[in-house]
Scaffold this motif. Structure first.
Motif, PDB file in Angstrom:
ATOM      1  N   GLU A 281       4.082   5.540  -5.364  1.00 10.52           N
ATOM      2  CA  GLU A 281       3.841   5.819  -6.966  1.00 10.52           C
ATOM      3  C   GLU A 281       3.021   6.723  -7.525  1.00 10.52           C
ATOM      4  O   GLU A 281       3.078   7.321  -8.478  1.00 10.52           O
ATOM      5  CB  GLU A 281       3.665   4.357  -7.564  1.00 10.52           C
ATOM      6  CG  GLU A 281       4.917   3.240  -7.466  1.00 10.52           C
ATOM      7  CD  GLU A 281       4.705   1.980  -7.916  1.00 10.52           C
ATOM      8  OE1 GLU A 281       3.781   1.780  -8.618  1.00 10.52           O
ATOM      9  OE2 GLU A 281       5.497   1.098  -7.581  1.00 10.52           O
ATOM     10  N   TYR A 282       1.704   6.719  -6.907  1.00 11.14           N
ATOM     11  CA  TYR A 282       0.616   7.282  -7.215  1.00 11.14           C
ATOM     12  C   TYR A 282       0.813   8.829  -6.991  1.00 11.14           C
ATOM     13  O   TYR A 282       0.778   9.670  -7.990  1.00 11.14           O
ATOM     14  CB  TYR A 282      -0.629   6.905  -6.481  1.00 11.14           C
ATOM     15  CG  TYR A 282      -1.859   7.811  -6.746  1.00 11.14           C
ATOM     16  CD1 TYR A 282      -2.510   7.700  -7.917  1.00 11.14           C
ATOM     17  CD2 TYR A 282      -2.160   8.887  -5.700  1.00 11.14           C
ATOM     18  CE1 TYR A 282      -3.614   8.400  -8.148  1.00 11.14           C
ATOM     19  CE2 TYR A 282      -3.438   9.434  -6.079  1.00 11.14           C
ATOM     20  CZ  TYR A 282      -4.094   9.419  -7.291  1.00 11.14           C
ATOM     21  OH  TYR A 282      -5.264  10.191  -7.591  1.00 11.14           O
ATOM     22  N   MET A 283       1.558   9.313  -5.968  1.00  7.94           N
ATOM     23  CA  MET A 283       2.038  10.523  -5.555  1.00  7.94           C
ATOM     24  C   MET A 283       2.906  11.231  -6.691  1.00  7.94           C
ATOM     25  O   MET A 283       3.002  12.251  -7.065  1.00  7.94           O
ATOM     26  CB  MET A 283       2.261  10.844  -4.253  1.00  7.94           C
ATOM     27  CG  MET A 283       1.268  10.432  -3.167  1.00  7.94           C
ATOM     28  SD  MET A 283      -0.258  11.526  -3.335  1.00  7.94           S
ATOM     29  CE  MET A 283       0.494  13.134  -2.985  1.00  7.94           C
TER      30      MET A 283
ATOM     31  N   TRP B 197       2.313   1.620  -3.411  1.00 10.34           N
ATOM     32  CA  TRP B 197       1.301   2.155  -4.211  1.00 10.34           C
ATOM     33  C   TRP B 197       1.182   3.731  -4.188  1.00 10.34           C
ATOM     34  O   TRP B 197       0.882   4.562  -5.181  1.00 10.34           O
ATOM     35  CB  TRP B 197       0.115   1.474  -4.240  1.00 10.34           C
ATOM     36  CG  TRP B 197      -0.700   1.695  -4.988  1.00 10.34           C
ATOM     37  CD1 TRP B 197      -1.128   1.493  -6.600  1.00 10.34           C
ATOM     38  CD2 TRP B 197      -2.015   2.711  -5.056  1.00 10.34           C
ATOM     39  NE1 TRP B 197      -2.242   2.089  -6.860  1.00 10.34           N
ATOM     40  CE2 TRP B 197      -2.874   2.831  -6.050  1.00 10.34           C
ATOM     41  CE3 TRP B 197      -2.186   3.524  -3.821  1.00 10.34           C
ATOM     42  CZ2 TRP B 197      -3.913   3.920  -6.324  1.00 10.34           C
ATOM     43  CZ3 TRP B 197      -3.420   4.462  -3.587  1.00 10.34           C
ATOM     44  CH2 TRP B 197      -4.032   4.575  -5.122  1.00 10.34           C
ATOM     45  N   ARG B 198       1.253   4.017  -3.039  1.00 10.19           N
ATOM     46  CA  ARG B 198       0.830   5.680  -2.618  1.00 10.19           C
ATOM     47  C   ARG B 198       1.856   6.257  -3.210  1.00 10.19           C
ATOM     48  O   ARG B 198       1.596   7.456  -3.860  1.00 10.19           O
ATOM     49  CB  ARG B 198       0.551   5.670  -1.109  1.00 10.19           C
ATOM     50  CG  ARG B 198      -1.006   5.436  -0.918  1.00 10.19           C
ATOM     51  CD  ARG B 198      -1.390   5.870   0.571  1.00 10.19           C
ATOM     52  NE  ARG B 198      -0.710   4.528   1.563  1.00 10.19           N
ATOM     53  CZ  ARG B 198      -0.267   4.974   2.561  1.00 10.19           C
ATOM     54  NH1 ARG B 198      -0.631   6.180   3.323  1.00 10.19           N
ATOM     55  NH2 ARG B 198      -0.063   4.008   3.414  1.00 10.19           N
TER      56      ARG B 198
ATOM     57  N   ASN C 259       0.581  -1.185  -0.046  1.00 10.45           N
ATOM     58  CA  ASN C 259       0.052  -0.042   0.128  1.00 10.45           C
ATOM     59  C   ASN C 259       0.964   1.343   0.226  1.00 10.45           C
ATOM     60  O   ASN C 259       0.677   2.334  -0.846  1.00 10.45           O
ATOM     61  CB  ASN C 259      -0.917   0.173   1.211  1.00 10.45           C
ATOM     62  CG  ASN C 259      -2.161   0.917   1.158  1.00 10.45           C
ATOM     63  OD1 ASN C 259      -2.333   1.238   0.005  1.00 10.45           O
ATOM     64  ND2 ASN C 259      -2.565   1.283   2.270  1.00 10.45           N
TER      65      ASN C 259
ATOM     66  N   GLU D 269       2.422  14.925 -13.300  1.00 12.11           N
ATOM     67  CA  GLU D 269       1.119  15.451 -14.212  1.00 12.11           C
ATOM     68  C   GLU D 269       1.439  16.866 -13.896  1.00 12.11           C
ATOM     69  O   GLU D 269       0.969  17.691 -14.622  1.00 12.11           O
ATOM     70  CB  GLU D 269      -0.115  14.401 -13.780  1.00 12.11           C
ATOM     71  CG  GLU D 269      -1.222  15.048 -14.496  1.00 12.11           C
ATOM     72  CD  GLU D 269      -2.487  14.489 -14.151  1.00 12.11           C
ATOM     73  OE1 GLU D 269      -3.229  14.289 -15.029  1.00 12.11           O
ATOM     74  OE2 GLU D 269      -2.353  13.340 -13.417  1.00 12.11           O
TER      75      GLU D 269
ATOM     76  N   LEU E 141       3.431  10.039  -9.670  1.00 10.23           N
ATOM     77  CA  LEU E 141       2.733  10.207 -10.857  1.00 10.23           C
ATOM     78  C   LEU E 141       1.905  11.570 -10.816  1.00 10.23           C
ATOM     79  O   LEU E 141       2.098  12.532 -11.698  1.00 10.23           O
ATOM     80  CB  LEU E 141       1.507   9.283 -11.282  1.00 10.23           C
ATOM     81  CG  LEU E 141       2.521   7.839 -11.711  1.00 10.23           C
ATOM     82  CD1 LEU E 141       1.321   6.744 -12.042  1.00 10.23           C
ATOM     83  CD2 LEU E 141       3.272   8.021 -13.104  1.00 10.23           C
ATOM     84  N   LEU E 142       1.311  11.904  -9.829  1.00 11.18           N
ATOM     85  CA  LEU E 142       0.607  13.147  -9.739  1.00 11.18           C
ATOM     86  C   LEU E 142       1.286  14.472  -9.649  1.00 11.18           C
ATOM     87  O   LEU E 142       1.100  15.265 -10.414  1.00 11.18           O
ATOM     88  CB  LEU E 142      -0.375  13.381  -8.158  1.00 11.18           C
ATOM     89  CG  LEU E 142      -1.627  12.348  -8.257  1.00 11.18           C
ATOM     90  CD1 LEU E 142      -2.152  12.421  -6.992  1.00 11.18           C
ATOM     91  CD2 LEU E 142      -2.572  12.722  -9.470  1.00 11.18           C
TER      92      LEU E 142
END
Length: 73
Positions: free
Chosen positions: A12-14, A9-10, A6, A20, A16-17
């Motif tokens: 990687e997600y942050m 994943w968080r 988890n 972006e 990517l955000l």
């Protein structure tokens, strides 16, 4: 193990955000720069053609400015 996945994943997600958001900001900066260049080009053309009344109107009438850009650029 679930918590570790988890966290990954968080992260990687942050990441990517953030990328972006950086890309969006770069795109906005490029768009502003291009827009300024186009307005400057239009102004120079109007000045070279002694179209000062068109230049004055384009400064406050954005629709007219766009029309002149389509016509002259």
């Amino acid at each position: 193990r679930f918590r570790e996945q988890n966290r990954k994943w968080r992260h990687e997600y942050m990441t990517l955000l953030m990328r972006e958001q950086e890309n969006i900001e770069k795109g906005i900066e490029r768009g502003i720069k291009q827009g300024i260049e186009q307005v400057n080009d239009l102004n120079m053309i109007l000045l070279e053609q002694n179209r000062t009344e068109d230049l004055k109107r384009a400064a406050w009438d954005k629709e007219y400015q766009l029309k002149l850009m389509q016509e002259l650029l």
